[in-house]
Structures are given as C-alpha cells and as structure tokens.
Design a protein around this motif. Structure first.
Motif, PDB file in Angstrom:
ATOM      1  N   VAL A 160     -35.414 -21.158  21.538  1.00 30.43           N
ATOM      2  CA  VAL A 160     -35.157 -21.909  20.301  1.00 30.43           C
ATOM      3  C   VAL A 160     -35.864 -21.250  19.124  1.00 30.43           C
ATOM      4  O   VAL A 160     -35.336 -21.184  18.012  1.00 30.43           O
ATOM      5  N   LEU A 161     -37.081 -20.747  19.359  1.00 31.88           N
ATOM      6  CA  LEU A 161     -37.792 -20.021  18.306  1.00 31.88           C
ATOM      7  C   LEU A 161     -36.982 -18.807  17.851  1.00 31.88           C
ATOM      8  O   LEU A 161     -36.848 -18.553  16.647  1.00 31.88           O
ATOM      9  N   ALA A 162     -36.419 -18.067  18.822  1.00 30.34           N
ATOM     10  CA  ALA A 162     -35.581 -16.916  18.483  1.00 30.34           C
ATOM     11  C   ALA A 162     -34.370 -17.359  17.672  1.00 30.34           C
ATOM     12  O   ALA A 162     -33.960 -16.693  16.714  1.00 30.34           O
ATOM     13  N   SER A 163     -33.813 -18.518  18.025  1.00 32.35           N
ATOM     14  CA  SER A 163     -32.668 -19.050  17.273  1.00 32.35           C
ATOM     15  C   SER A 163     -33.064 -19.423  15.855  1.00 32.35           C
ATOM     16  O   SER A 163     -32.309 -19.217  14.903  1.00 32.35           O
ATOM     17  N   MET A 164     -34.277 -19.991  15.672  1.00 30.06           N
ATOM     18  CA  MET A 164     -34.749 -20.340  14.338  1.00 30.06           C
ATOM     19  C   MET A 164     -34.971 -19.082  13.486  1.00 30.06           C
ATOM     20  O   MET A 164     -34.620 -19.048  12.310  1.00 30.06           O
ATOM     21  N   VAL A 165     -35.566 -18.047  14.088  1.00 31.12           N
ATOM     22  CA  VAL A 165     -35.749 -16.776  13.365  1.00 31.12           C
ATOM     23  C   VAL A 165     -34.404 -16.206  12.961  1.00 31.12           C
ATOM     24  O   VAL A 165     -34.214 -15.703  11.849  1.00 31.12           O
ATOM     25  N   ASP A 166     -33.440 -16.302  13.895  1.00 30.97           N
ATOM     26  CA  ASP A 166     -32.091 -15.831  13.597  1.00 30.97           C
ATOM     27  C   ASP A 166     -31.497 -16.581  12.404  1.00 30.97           C
ATOM     28  O   ASP A 166     -30.867 -15.980  11.526  1.00 30.97           O
ATOM     29  N   ALA A 167     -31.712 -17.908  12.352  1.00 31.66           N
ATOM     30  CA  ALA A 167     -31.182 -18.709  11.232  1.00 31.66           C
ATOM     31  C   ALA A 167     -31.854 -18.318   9.919  1.00 31.66           C
ATOM     32  O   ALA A 167     -31.200 -18.241   8.875  1.00 31.66           O
ATOM     33  N   ALA A 168     -33.173 -18.072   9.969  1.00 31.06           N
ATOM     34  CA  ALA A 168     -33.883 -17.654   8.754  1.00 31.06           C
ATOM     35  C   ALA A 168     -33.350 -16.316   8.250  1.00 31.06           C
ATOM     36  O   ALA A 168     -33.153 -16.112   7.043  1.00 31.06           O
ATOM     37  N   LEU A 169     -33.084 -15.398   9.188  1.00 24.06           N
ATOM     38  CA  LEU A 169     -32.565 -14.085   8.797  1.00 24.06           C
ATOM     39  C   LEU A 169     -31.118 -14.186   8.311  1.00 24.06           C
ATOM     40  O   LEU A 169     -30.697 -13.427   7.438  1.00 24.06           O
ATOM     41  N   ASP A 170     -30.368 -15.112   8.907  1.00 24.76           N
ATOM     42  CA  ASP A 170     -29.004 -15.347   8.418  1.00 24.76           C
ATOM     43  C   ASP A 170     -29.028 -15.764   6.950  1.00 24.76           C
ATOM     44  O   ASP A 170     -28.221 -15.288   6.136  1.00 24.76           O
ATOM     45  N   PHE A 171     -29.924 -16.678   6.638  1.00 25.37           N
ATOM     46  CA  PHE A 171     -30.045 -17.129   5.252  1.00 25.37           C
ATOM     47  C   PHE A 171     -30.424 -15.962   4.343  1.00 25.37           C
ATOM     48  O   PHE A 171     -29.829 -15.762   3.278  1.00 25.37           O
TER      49      PHE A 171
ATOM     50  N   GLY B   8     -26.387  -2.890   1.168  1.00 27.96           N
ATOM     51  CA  GLY B   8     -26.829  -4.255   1.436  1.00 27.96           C
ATOM     52  C   GLY B   8     -26.747  -4.589   2.916  1.00 27.96           C
ATOM     53  O   GLY B   8     -27.662  -5.197   3.481  1.00 27.96           O
ATOM     54  N   VAL B   9     -25.641  -4.178   3.559  1.00 23.26           N
ATOM     55  CA  VAL B   9     -25.485  -4.419   4.997  1.00 23.26           C
ATOM     56  C   VAL B   9     -26.540  -3.644   5.781  1.00 23.26           C
ATOM     57  O   VAL B   9     -27.086  -4.134   6.775  1.00 23.26           O
ATOM     58  N   LEU B  10     -26.851  -2.431   5.334  1.00 24.42           N
ATOM     59  CA  LEU B  10     -27.865  -1.603   5.995  1.00 24.42           C
ATOM     60  C   LEU B  10     -29.242  -2.270   5.933  1.00 24.42           C
ATOM     61  O   LEU B  10     -29.959  -2.349   6.937  1.00 24.42           O
ATOM     62  N   VAL B  11     -29.606  -2.762   4.744  1.00 26.89           N
ATOM     63  CA  VAL B  11     -30.893  -3.458   4.587  1.00 26.89           C
ATOM     64  C   VAL B  11     -30.938  -4.684   5.496  1.00 26.89           C
ATOM     65  O   VAL B  11     -31.943  -4.956   6.180  1.00 26.89           O
ATOM     66  N   PHE B  12     -29.842  -5.415   5.505  1.00 28.02           N
ATOM     67  CA  PHE B  12     -29.684  -6.602   6.339  1.00 28.02           C
ATOM     68  C   PHE B  12     -29.905  -6.242   7.819  1.00 28.02           C
ATOM     69  O   PHE B  12     -30.638  -6.924   8.549  1.00 28.02           O
ATOM     70  N   SER B  13     -29.314  -5.123   8.280  1.00 27.09           N
ATOM     71  CA  SER B  13     -29.428  -4.698   9.678  1.00 27.09           C
ATOM     72  C   SER B  13     -30.869  -4.364  10.040  1.00 27.09           C
ATOM     73  O   SER B  13     -31.360  -4.743  11.119  1.00 27.09           O
ATOM     74  N   VAL B  14     -31.556  -3.654   9.149  1.00 26.53           N
ATOM     75  CA  VAL B  14     -32.949  -3.267   9.407  1.00 26.53           C
ATOM     76  C   VAL B  14     -33.835  -4.503   9.533  1.00 26.53           C
ATOM     77  O   VAL B  14     -34.700  -4.589  10.422  1.00 26.53           O
ATOM     78  N   ILE B  15     -33.624  -5.489   8.658  1.00 28.22           N
ATOM     79  CA  ILE B  15     -34.417  -6.732   8.709  1.00 28.22           C
ATOM     80  C   ILE B  15     -34.176  -7.460  10.036  1.00 28.22           C
ATOM     81  O   ILE B  15     -35.117  -7.941  10.685  1.00 28.22           O
ATOM     82  N   MET B  16     -32.919  -7.539  10.470  1.00 34.54           N
ATOM     83  CA  MET B  16     -32.589  -8.218  11.725  1.00 34.54           C
ATOM     84  C   MET B  16     -33.296  -7.553  12.904  1.00 34.54           C
ATOM     85  O   MET B  16     -33.898  -8.230  13.747  1.00 34.54           O
ATOM     86  N   VAL B  17     -33.221  -6.226  12.981  1.00 35.25           N
ATOM     87  CA  VAL B  17     -33.834  -5.499  14.096  1.00 35.25           C
ATOM     88  C   VAL B  17     -35.348  -5.712  14.101  1.00 35.25           C
ATOM     89  O   VAL B  17     -35.961  -6.004  15.143  1.00 35.25           O
ATOM     90  N   THR B  18     -35.974  -5.589  12.921  1.00 38.88           N
ATOM     91  CA  THR B  18     -37.431  -5.722  12.820  1.00 38.88           C
ATOM     92  C   THR B  18     -37.896  -7.117  13.246  1.00 38.88           C
ATOM     93  O   THR B  18     -38.872  -7.261  14.013  1.00 38.88           O
ATOM     94  N   ALA B  19     -37.200  -8.148  12.786  1.00 31.42           N
ATOM     95  CA  ALA B  19     -37.620  -9.518  13.089  1.00 31.42           C
ATOM     96  C   ALA B  19     -37.487  -9.825  14.576  1.00 31.42           C
ATOM     97  O   ALA B  19     -38.348 -10.487  15.166  1.00 31.42           O
ATOM     98  N   PHE B  20     -36.440  -9.348  15.210  1.00 27.92           N
ATOM     99  CA  PHE B  20     -36.249  -9.682  16.622  1.00 27.92           C
ATOM    100  C   PHE B  20     -37.120  -8.850  17.552  1.00 27.92           C
ATOM    101  O   PHE B  20     -37.324  -9.230  18.705  1.00 27.92           O
ATOM    102  N   VAL B  21     -37.636  -7.748  17.066  1.00 24.09           N
ATOM    103  CA  VAL B  21     -38.685  -7.062  17.821  1.00 24.09           C
ATOM    104  C   VAL B  21     -39.902  -7.990  17.938  1.00 24.09           C
ATOM    105  O   VAL B  21     -40.527  -8.103  18.998  1.00 24.09           O
ATOM    106  N   GLN B  22     -40.220  -8.700  16.838  1.00 24.72           N
ATOM    107  CA  GLN B  22     -41.339  -9.648  16.848  1.00 24.72           C
ATOM    108  C   GLN B  22     -41.074 -10.820  17.788  1.00 24.72           C
ATOM    109  O   GLN B  22     -41.978 -11.290  18.494  1.00 24.72           O
TER     110      GLN B  22
END
Length: 441
Positions: free
Chosen positions: A181-192, A227-241
């Motif tokens: 669920v925490l991973a899902s919440m991080v995913d929602a924050a990154l979606d926003f 913009g999509v590239l920046v978005f991709s980098v943020i997603m990868v970095t956050a889910f490593v955490q």
C-alpha cells in the motif's frame, strides 16, 4: 518555360514501378498462417500500404503544382497559392484517408498519368493478369497537437483524478502499515507530480510570445518528450526507495501479516476503476504526453490490483513476508517499465536513426520523385524528438540552372515533409557524386 512544360521537364510523367497490391495478404490468408510467417506478412502489409501512400502522393498534382507555383511566384512576386488540380486525366475525385493537404489548405486530388510504358510498371503481369484482393488505404496516425482541446482536456482530467486518488491513498496508508500500500501511495504521489509536469509542459508549448520565433525557431515541441523523460527518471528513482523500504521490512525481524480494512480495499479498488477509465480514453489520443499518461494509468491498474492481492493473501494465508516481497516486486515492475520508456526517449532526443523500413520508404519517395535526379548520394533520417529529420543529397545535371535546381530541391523537401512521421526535411543538390564532405568521412 511555360509553367506546365517546366514542371513536366523537371519532374516528368508519373512512373510507378510496382503493382504493390498484388503482394497484399487478406485477413483470411493471414489467419491460415503460422505465427512467425503471419508476423512477417503483417509487416509486409504495413510496408505495402506505406509504399502505396507514397505512389498516390507522387501521382497527385502536388509535385507539379509546386514547380508551377514557384514559376508563378517568381513572375508575380506573390505568396504561393497552389491550384487545386492539374490538367490530366482524372481517375477519382475522392481523396484517400490521410491525404496530404496542399499549401492552400485543400485536399489534393489524385490522378492516373498514363504516358509511362506499361511493361515497365507491371512487367509480365499484364500478359497474365491475376485478380488482386482489395487493399485498404493506409491511414497515417496523425499526432494530436499539444494546443488541441482534446489533449488539454485529457491532461486536466488526469490531473484532477490523480489529485483525488493521492488524497485517498494517503488515508489508506495511514490506516495500514502495508509496504504494498505504501508503494501504491508513492505511485499516486508520483502520478500527481508527473501529470503536473505534463500539464505545465503543454501550457508552455501552447503559450505564444512575440519573441518565440527568435528563441525557438522550430518551436517547443521537443519539450513534450523532455517532460516525459523527466517524469520517467522521477518514477524510477522513487520506486528504488520503495524497494529499499521493502528490503528493510524483510530484514527488520518484524513477522506480522498486514491486514487491510474494508474501507482501504474499497479505496484501492476505486483507484483501479478510475485509472482503467483514464487508460481507455488516453490510449486513443495520439500525443506523446497523453500516451505517457496512458502508460502510467495502465501501470497503476496492474500496480493497485496486486497492492490489494499481496496483503490479502499474506493475511489470510498467514505469510508475513508476502507483503514486503510484493512491494519489492511491484517496485521492480515499475522500475523496469519506466526504464524502457526513459531509454526510448533518450535515444530519440539524442538523434537515434530511423527504422530501416522508414528509411526505405523515404528512399523510395526520393527515387521516384523526379526524372532529373540522376543519383541519390545519401539519405539520413534521424529522430529529433517524436518525429524525424531527413537529410537528402541528390545529384543533378551540372548544366541545370540555379532556379531549376532550387525549385526541384524545395519541392522534394515539401513532399518529404508530407510524410506523417517526418518533421523537417533538408535537401542538398550537387552536380557530382564526389564532394568535399565525403572526403571528411
């Protein structure tokens, strides 16, 4: 030097070399084939449609009209106003889907030019003609402009949906200690965050300024893949955490299965439904930013389904480690998925070559364009964002006038830019097959 005679002298009659439709495979024929062979012929069908599109483009009035309009513009010193038709034998006044639009904003009319040698076109097929199956016209996937209303609405609705879902996910995370669920919440924050990036990017692209032509001579379209590239980098970095958090939970010594409350399950389920609807809508809009949101929505559907499944199975089967393992697996899925997206956009922004099929189609167009092109010395096609830049070196007669070579080269440039996946084209005319640029390479 009359306009019609000049275009005929430079371009010549239409002379299509192949009857592409004879190689077309119908759906019934494809279904009867084994999968590897079927894939080969499906690719063949796609290429045949593209080559037919090029033939229709070159058999239209466009190449002749361009040459004639340069002639008229030189005399009248006025802006081009290309006539709708030329005086040839009309075949069908109906433009095909995806028909190029002439500079005067009207669809081009296509013609059958009958003065070529028939056996040069069909070979021995005319002696024993065989029926050919009907072949649908190729409908190029025109990308929706960032300024269009449908793109703006799609991005705005995704922004609203992600804001609501983020608030709900924060509530669920406070109600449970599940890593999934925490991973899902991080995913929602990154979606926003990602939707906000895309929203701001499209607003910047659509913004007009008096100095835009000086600061951005070819426009700001490349902001979309950036913009999509920046978005991709943020997603990868956050889910490593998130993956590290899951590993920490596994090694912490805490061996309690996590229980999800009915309200938490309801909120997670609503996320699946909302994101599924966003995916169904966004995937139909051909725009790189909206397609990134569609990919993100599809990822969220998978992600949230398993974010519910892992804790539930872990609780009822009393497998305490299933939840953190699920969080790690989900993080790995997102990291892998967005790493491919990141790599794809990096390659396009750094000038990756066009595919072999795209290059061959552009080479075929250049080869067929005009009889006065003696040689094609080189053709380079590479990405500059989502679409291609094309550079063509052609060899003309050294006695051709500057005026004729200019008009021919610029007409070829315009026709190349009529191909849907081409952004800009550059044509270099030479009088010899060997020049100084070759010595440098």
């Amino acid at each position: 030097m009359a306009p019609e005679m000049r275009s005929q002298r430079l371009i010549g009659n239409s002379n299509p070399r192949y009857r592409w439709e004879q190689y077309w495979k119908t759906e019934e024929e494809l279904k009867a084939m084994k999968k590897p062979i079927r894939k080969y012929y499906e690719r063949n069908n796609e290429l045949i449609q593209q080559y037919t599109f090029i033939d229709k483009l070159l058999d239209s009035s466009l190449p002749h009209d361009l040459i004639q309009e340069y002639h008229n513009a030189a005399i009248s010193a006025s802006l081009p106003n290309i006539p709708e038709t030329i005086t040839e034998e009309a075949a069908s006044p109906q433009p095909m889907p995806g028909t190029p639009i002439s500079p005067n904003g009207k669809p081009l009319t296509f013609y059958i030019l009958t003065s070529y040698a028939p056996f040069e076109k069909y070979g021995n097929d005319l002696e024993n003609p065989s029926p050919t199956p009907p072949m649908p016209d190729w409908e190029p996937e025109e990308e929706a402009d960032s300024n269009s209303r449908i793109v703006s609405v799609a991005i705005f609705i995704n922004l609203v949906a992600n804001t609501v879902l983020l608030v709900l996910k924060i509530i669920v995370t406070l109600m449970t200690s599940s890593v999934s669920v925490l991973a899902s919440m991080v995913d929602a924050a990154l979606d926003f965050l990602s939707t906000a990036i895309v929203f701001i990017t499209t607003r910047i692209i659509s913004r007009k300024s008096a100095h835009d032509k000086e600061k951005y001579p070819v426009g700001r379209r490349r902001l979309e893949p950036i913009g999509v590239l920046v978005f991709s980098v943020i997603m990868v970095t956050a889910f490593v955490q998130v993956a590290l958090e899951g590993l920490g939970r596994l090694t912490s010594g805490r061996k309690e299965a996590v229980q999800l409350s009915p309200s938490a399950i309801a909120i997670m389920s609503s996320t699946v439904v909302i994101k599924g609807l966003c995916w169904l809508w966004c995937k139909a809009i051909k725009n790189s930013s909206v397609q990134a949101l569609a990919q993100d929505a599809m990822t969220d559907v998978v992600f949230n389904v398993f974010s519910i499944i892992f804790p539930l199975i872990g609780y009822y089967a009393d497998i305490w480690f299933l939840d953190p393992v699920g969080g790690i697996l989900l993080s790995g899925y997102v990291i892998l998925n967005w790493s491919f997206t990141c790599s794809f956009h990096i390659s396009q922004l750094t000038g990756a070559a066009a595919s072999a099929d795209q290059r061959n189609v552009l080479l075929y167009l250049t080869m067929r364009f005009a009889k006065t092109i003696k040689h094609i010395q080189g053709l380079t096609a590479y990405h500059a964002g989502d679409k291609l830049n094309v550079e063509v070196d052609v060899v003309l007669d050294e006695n051709m006038s500057l005026r004729d070579s200019h008009d021919l080269g610029e007409s070829l440039q315009y026709v190349l830019e009529s191909v849907p996946y081409v952004d800009r084209a550059f044509v270099h005319a030479d009088y010899a097959r060997y020049n100084s640029s070759e010595r440098q390479h």
